[in-house]
Design an enzyme around this catalytic site. Sequence first.
Site, short mmCIF file in Angstrom:
data_model
loop_
_atom_site.label_atom_id
_atom_site.label_comp_id
_atom_site.label_asym_id
_atom_site.label_seq_id
_atom_site.Cartn_x
_atom_site.Cartn_y
_atom_site.Cartn_z
N LYS A 81 0.88 -1.18 0.00
CA LYS A 81 0.00 0.00 0.00
C LYS A 81 0.91 1.23 0.00
O LYS A 81 1.20 1.80 1.05
CB LYS A 81 -0.92 -0.05 1.22
CG LYS A 81 -2.22 0.70 0.99
CD LYS A 81 -3.29 0.24 1.96
CE LYS A 81 -4.47 1.18 2.02
NZ LYS A 81 -5.24 1.29 0.79
N1 PLP Z 1 -7.27 -2.62 -3.20
C1 PLP Z 1 -6.80 -1.36 -3.20
C2 PLP Z 1 -6.00 -0.90 -4.35
C3 PLP Z 1 -7.06 -0.53 -2.10
O1 PLP Z 1 -6.61 0.72 -2.07
C4 PLP Z 1 -7.83 -1.02 -1.03
C5 PLP Z 1 -8.13 -0.17 0.14
O2 PLP Z 1 -7.48 -0.19 1.12
C6 PLP Z 1 -8.29 -2.35 -1.08
C7 PLP Z 1 -8.00 -3.12 -2.19
C8 PLP Z 1 -9.09 -2.95 0.04
O3 PLP Z 1 -8.29 -3.17 1.17
P1 PLP Z 1 -8.91 -3.16 2.63
O4 PLP Z 1 -10.08 -4.05 2.57
O5 PLP Z 1 -7.83 -3.68 3.48
O6 PLP Z 1 -9.28 -1.76 2.92
C1 COI Z 2 -9.17 2.36 1.81
O1 COI Z 2 -10.21 1.77 1.54
O2 COI Z 2 -8.76 2.47 2.97
C2 COI Z 2 -8.32 2.92 0.77
O3 COI Z 2 -7.20 3.19 1.01
C3 COI Z 2 -8.89 3.14 -0.56
C4 COI Z 2 -8.89 4.55 -1.00
C5 COI Z 2 -9.66 4.57 -2.28
C6 COI Z 2 -9.46 5.52 -0.03
#
Ligand code: PLP
Ligand code: COI
Length: 364
Positions: free
Chosen positions: A203
Amino acid sequence: MSKTQSLQFARHLHPTPLPADQRAALLKNPGFGRVFTDHMVSVRYHESKGWHDAKIEPRAPIPMDPAAAVLHYAQEIFEGLKAYRTADGGATLFRPEENARRFQQSAERLAMPVLPESVFLEACDLLVKTDRAWIPDGDGSLYLRPFMFANEVFLGVKPSSDYLFLVIASSVGAYFKTDAPAVSVWVSTEYTRAAPGGTGAAKCGGNYAASLLAQAEATRHGCDQVVFLDAVEQRWVEELGGMNVFFVFDDGSLSTPPLGGTILPGITRSSLITLAKDKGIKVREERYSIDQWRADAGTGRLREAFACGTAAVVTPIGTVRGKDGEFRIGNGGAGLRTEELKAALVGIQRGRAADPHGWIHKVF
Ligand code: PLP
Ligand code: COI
């Protein structure tokens, strides 16, 4: 560095936090990511000192040298997680240990120091406790944004010797502005998000910078989000710009693209896989091509599709558009399976349902 290192956070509380009436006005309709709380937490790292100078202080601009490495080579990582208000007046976080671990994995990929899980959790807890008045009621939540960047004043290309870790918080409502029952997505065939061996599973800010042009293209075509295909064959559905994706079939089963280093291992994704399996729903982590998606939507074999993530929670996908035209999924709105899984997840997150997997972290 031990996993359980503990730091003393110095407390410099805001002398003049925003008055309650002004805060209440902001919390009425906060949108996503524009309303910020009174404080921020930070910890510094230097290769000669390790983690030090942990503190909470009034949120304010941070002075930076124009030669700070992050401004040139983008050595930066972040996380996103939400705090919820509970019925007893307390606050909880959803699986914050998973965010702490993913932050460590992102740090390793970006050649950054690994922040102990305990410091990550302590920083999040401290900010939620201090700025508890900013957690919205109802469907809102307090979105925490932990992040870390290279702060060495040096233009040579190498891992920085100096880093700043911060946590800020934003009172949020829904991520998507649309009132529609489902979002529309644009399939990018011009741009890819991540290649094998790249940073797709981390990330890091750079992944999002690289997605912006594709997202702008999606917006230009009237779509809410971009869908990326794999970089090698331009064929397999990977994920959306900021969310993972699931497909629901006519036999009630689910599939989602497998983690293979090019997509973000979403915590919502992994939670939904567990919840679906708890309910006896079959879940396959397997590759699914854009051509198959279109064909299955046409025959009705595919009944529903949804995006999921911390910001988006669970959001139905109704329309898929691309250079070859568009297709609709199901009735173009929310489907029963999607609603069922969303309700199961949100029930646990908001403390309305039992928490059989111990996902809820009580802050206070
Ligand atoms: N994929 C991307 C590119 C993201 O930015 C996010 C957000 O955080 C997710 C998937 C989903 O991850 P999570 O469920 O941990 O928020
Ligand atoms: C999240 O869901 O936390 C992300 O980082 C995604 C972003 C599009 C805000």
